[in-house]
Scaffold this motif. Structure first.
Motif, short mmCIF file in Angstrom:
data_model
loop_
_atom_site.label_atom_id
_atom_site.label_comp_id
_atom_site.label_asym_id
_atom_site.label_seq_id
_atom_site.Cartn_x
_atom_site.Cartn_y
_atom_site.Cartn_z
N SER B 126 0.86 -1.18 0.00
CA SER B 126 0.00 0.00 0.00
C SER B 126 0.90 1.23 0.00
CB SER B 126 -0.91 0.00 1.22
OG SER B 126 -0.12 0.07 2.38
N GLU B 127 0.45 2.20 -0.74
CA GLU B 127 1.25 3.41 -0.94
C GLU B 127 1.36 4.17 0.38
OE1 GLU B 127 0.24 7.57 -3.21
OE2 GLU B 127 -0.82 5.74 -3.73
N LYS B 128 2.58 4.37 0.83
CA LYS B 128 2.78 5.10 2.07
C LYS B 128 2.97 6.57 1.76
CE LYS B 128 3.50 2.38 5.90
NZ LYS B 128 4.21 1.12 5.84
N ARG B 129 2.21 7.38 2.45
CA ARG B 129 2.33 8.80 2.20
C ARG B 129 3.36 9.43 3.10
NH1 ARG B 129 -3.67 11.26 1.55
NH2 ARG B 129 -4.15 10.35 -0.46
N GLY B 130 4.09 10.39 2.57
CA GLY B 130 5.05 11.10 3.39
C GLY B 130 4.41 12.30 4.05
N ALA B 131 5.22 13.08 4.76
CA ALA B 131 4.69 14.22 5.50
C ALA B 131 4.01 15.22 4.59
CB ALA B 131 5.82 14.89 6.27
N GLY B 132 4.68 15.56 3.49
CA GLY B 132 4.15 16.60 2.60
C GLY B 132 2.77 16.27 2.07
N SER B 133 2.61 15.05 1.52
CA SER B 133 1.31 14.79 0.90
C SER B 133 0.24 14.52 1.95
CB SER B 133 1.39 13.68 -0.14
OG SER B 133 1.93 12.53 0.43
N THR B 134 0.63 14.03 3.14
CA THR B 134 -0.38 13.88 4.19
C THR B 134 -0.93 15.24 4.61
OG1 THR B 134 0.87 11.99 5.00
CG2 THR B 134 -0.86 12.83 6.41
N ILE B 135 0.00 16.16 4.89
CA ILE B 135 -0.43 17.49 5.34
C ILE B 135 -1.25 18.16 4.25
CG2 ILE B 135 0.38 19.79 5.95
CD1 ILE B 135 2.74 18.47 7.32
N SER B 136 -0.76 18.11 3.01
CA SER B 136 -1.49 18.83 1.97
C SER B 136 -2.82 18.16 1.69
CB SER B 136 -0.64 19.00 0.71
OG SER B 136 -0.14 17.77 0.31
N PHE B 138 -4.80 16.67 3.89
CA PHE B 138 -5.72 17.13 4.94
C PHE B 138 -6.19 18.56 4.65
CE2 PHE B 138 -6.42 14.87 8.92
CZ PHE B 138 -5.78 13.68 8.62
N LEU B 139 -5.20 19.39 4.30
CA LEU B 139 -5.55 20.80 4.16
C LEU B 139 -6.33 21.08 2.88
CD1 LEU B 139 -2.45 22.57 5.65
CD2 LEU B 139 -4.64 22.05 6.67
N LEU B 140 -6.22 20.17 1.89
CA LEU B 140 -6.97 20.39 0.65
C LEU B 140 -8.46 20.49 0.94
CD1 LEU B 140 -7.36 20.49 -2.40
CD2 LEU B 140 -7.35 18.01 -2.42
N SER B 254 -14.02 15.22 -1.73
CA SER B 254 -12.65 15.18 -1.20
C SER B 254 -12.35 13.83 -0.57
CB SER B 254 -12.41 16.27 -0.17
OG SER B 254 -12.66 17.51 -0.73
N VAL B 255 -13.35 13.29 0.14
CA VAL B 255 -13.13 11.97 0.74
C VAL B 255 -12.91 10.94 -0.36
CG1 VAL B 255 -14.22 10.13 2.05
CG2 VAL B 255 -14.36 12.46 2.87
N LEU B 256 -13.71 11.04 -1.42
CA LEU B 256 -13.57 10.10 -2.53
C LEU B 256 -12.24 10.25 -3.25
CD1 LEU B 256 -17.06 10.03 -4.24
CD2 LEU B 256 -15.99 8.35 -2.78
N ALA B 257 -11.81 11.51 -3.44
CA ALA B 257 -10.57 11.73 -4.19
C ALA B 257 -9.37 11.24 -3.40
CB ALA B 257 -10.42 13.21 -4.52
N GLY B 258 -9.57 10.94 -2.11
CA GLY B 258 -8.47 10.39 -1.33
C GLY B 258 -7.69 11.45 -0.60
N SER B 259 -8.38 12.48 -0.14
CA SER B 259 -7.74 13.51 0.65
C SER B 259 -7.02 12.91 1.86
CB SER B 259 -8.80 14.49 1.16
OG SER B 259 -8.56 15.76 0.68
N PHE B 260 -7.64 11.88 2.44
CA PHE B 260 -7.08 11.29 3.66
C PHE B 260 -6.63 9.87 3.43
CE2 PHE B 260 -10.63 13.99 4.52
CZ PHE B 260 -10.01 14.97 5.25
#
Lengths: 247, 328
Positions: B126-136, B138-140, B254-260
């Motif tokens: 499973s694709e692990k997200r780093g800090a940058g894309s996790t924060i962005s 959430f904020l999106l 946003s939930v569907l697009a995979g914001s989180f």
């Protein structure tokens, strides 16, 4: 008491005759469950379906959204004038703001329980057997909690749009942290611990325990917390709401 | 146009409660985003019930296959599977063999059994997200929701019947809307950036991207958010309707697009639908940036959200112009 009943009746009529609120409280949660349930159905097995999960979490989400309904019932631009004109009538300030809590509570409860019933028949959402009464009690109390919160924020901001916008952000935030849109527990133990700080998560856990385990051990604390919090909100509204601010 | 913009700032500055709440919610959201970013996501554990005479090598068999195992004496309740606290419950004795109880799909169950049998299949990483894309990520969603919030001045103008008066002045309606749009754009972009960097400065946490990348991503998100909420506010006659419908749509998409959290695995209908969402392209760009792919090759994903926000602006201009001035 007669005056109070009359105000509540009118507030209720104001809500039920607004097609936007009726849509927002019935069709929106219904569609959310169907869409999210369909989309994540491949992740779930046969015994408990995605619809079962979202049927419960979206019910919590919908109940929380009653806060925006009560904020609107109080200070929506169209009815704010009428609602606040009765400060000149001999009814007392408590009846003015508390009537909105009662009316939106009744409106939310009726709409959401209807939606829940529709979901049960349309998507086979399981709402428990012996735990059903307890689960219903929590949902109904949550509606009351949300109604009181919406009115409180209206009293704080004295404007419905500010209250509403802040509510929609806060509710969404709580919904995400409480795992209403996706399972936070699946994001690891630290996420689980963080979401444990937020009351939505407790409500969710209590409901799952009631519906799936028939385990009522969390029912008493959940109802107690919701009742105390609602009472505190109503008391705070009474303290903040001064009729002279609105003349 | 400058006058409208200045006036927006003055009207906004008057509402102290709203500003304080807004800053508090933004800071809260960013702190939560950083919290999630600093602790990488891992799958929930498999509960292993150790009884007398049970098949003891389950933890030993599961650990190398990438499952985390929580050992316990008593089986956890069914509701802990529903809430996702545990992925599965493994029990069983020598006579019965392993008994697995899970709510996940048949594929998961098959993999778990083969891992228990000692022939682990590597699960698709499973694709692990780093800090940058996790924060962005959430904020999106948060910035998308702030759009309707920051356009409340436009909604007020409409609701309080100020707009018909403005429409009768020489100020073109496009410039009037552009001023409100610019205000909302700045009021979303600047506080988010400033608070993010203030928190980074205070707590010293790793936020992943460089300032330039954040400015680029946030600017596109703010533009999309502003465009979308102008569009909603132009279509709806009341600010409330726009706000409610807008936040409902933003939440769902946003939930569907995979914001989180990415939803789409292996559902073709969904994948096609998700590709159409502007948030998906934005997140794609963020995840490419995270992998260190140069901006020249990752930024093109941002053209779709930008084009869409231009489209929203155009429709909002046309609709408002037609409502208040009439057909040209």
């Amino acid at each position: 008491m007669y005056e109070f009943k009359q105000i509540v009746r009118l507030d209720f009529i104001n809500l039920i005759t607004n097609p936007m609120w009726v849509f927002f409280s019935t069709a929106f949660p219904f569609l959310m469950v169907l869409i999210l349930g369909f989309l994540s159905s491949s992740d779930w097995g046969k015994s408990v379906t995605a619809y079962d999960y979202y049927g419960i979490t979206m019910m919590i989400y919908a109940a929380l959204n009653t806060a925006t309904i009560s904020a609107n019932s109080f200070m929506e631009e169209r009815i704010k004038g009428g609602n606040l004109r009765i400060i000149h009538a001999p009814v007392g300030p408590f009846a003015i703001h508390f009537s909105k809590v009662i009316a939106s509570f009744a409106f939310g409860t009726v709409c959401h329980l209807t939606t829940g019933m529709a979901l049960h028949f349309a998507a086979g959402v399981h709402y428990g057997t012996t735990g059903l009464a307890g689960a219903l009690a929590i949902i109904v109390l949550l509606e009351f909690f949300a109604s009181a919160l919406g009115v409180l924020l209206c009293c704080v901001f004295r404007s419905e749009s500010a209250a509403n916008q802040i509510l929609s952000l806060v509710i969404t935030l709580l919904a995400i942290l409480g795992g209403l849109f996706f399972r936070v527990d699946g994001l690891g133990s630290s996420a689980e611990r963080l979401s444990g700080f937020f009351p939505v998560k407790w409500v969710c856990t209590a409901l799952f325990a009631l519906v799936w385990d028939n385990d009522p051990s969390l029912l008493a604390p959940a109802t107690a917390i919701l009742l105390v919090a609602s009472a505190a909100f109503v008391a705070a509204s009474s303290m903040i709401f001064h009729t002279e601010d609105y003349i | 146009m400058i006058a409208i913009l200045k006036n927006d700032f003055i009207r906004f500055a008057r509402e102290k409660n709203r500003i304080i709440m807004n800053i508090a919610i933004t800071a809260g959201m960013i702190l939560i985003a950083i919290f999630f970013a600093s602790r990488p996501a891992s799958a929930s554990p498999v509960a292993y019930v150790a009884q007398a005479g049970s098949v003891a090598q389950a933890p030993a068999a599961l650990a190398p296959a990438g499952y985390s195992v929580a050992e316990m004496k008593v089986a956890p309740p069914l509701s802990s599977l529903v809430s996702g606290k545990y992925e599965a419950i493994v029990s069983g004795t020598k006579e019965t063999g392993y008994v697995v109880k899970t709510l996940k799909n048949a594929e998961y169950e098959r993999r778990l059994f083969s891992a228990l049998a000692g022939s682990p299949e590597m699960s698709t990483a499973s694709e692990k997200r780093g800090a940058g894309s996790t924060i962005s990520g959430f904020l999106l969603m948060f910035m998308m929701m702030q759009g309707t919030m920051m356009l409340y001045l436009f909604a007020d103008d409409k609701e309080l019947k100020i707009l018909p008066r403005i429409a009768s002045t020489p100020l073109p309606i496009t410039r009037y809307l552009a001023a409100h749009g610019l205000f909302a754009f700045l009021a979303i972009l600047l506080p988010n950036l400033a608070i993010l960097y203030a928190i980074k400065f205070i707590t010293g946490s790793d936020i992943g991207f460089t300032l330039f990348e954040y400015v680029l991503l946030f600017a596109v998100a703010s533009a999309l958010s502003t465009g979308f909420s102008l569009f909603m506010n132009a279509l709806a006659s009341k600010g409330d309707t726009a706000n409610m419908a807008g936040s409902a749509i933003v939440t769902l998409t946003s939930v569907l697009a995979g914001s989180f959290y990415s939803f789409e695995r292996g559902n073709p209908v969904l994948e096609t639908f998700v590709k159409l969402l502007p948030q998906k392209a934005w997140l794609e760009s963020a995840s490419l940036m995270e992998k260190g792919i140069p901006l020249s090759q990752s930024a093109h994903h941002l053209t779709y959200p930008l084009a869409l926000s231009l489209f929203f602006f155009t429709v909002a201009f046309a609709k408002t112009g037609r409502d208040y001035i009439g057909r040209k």
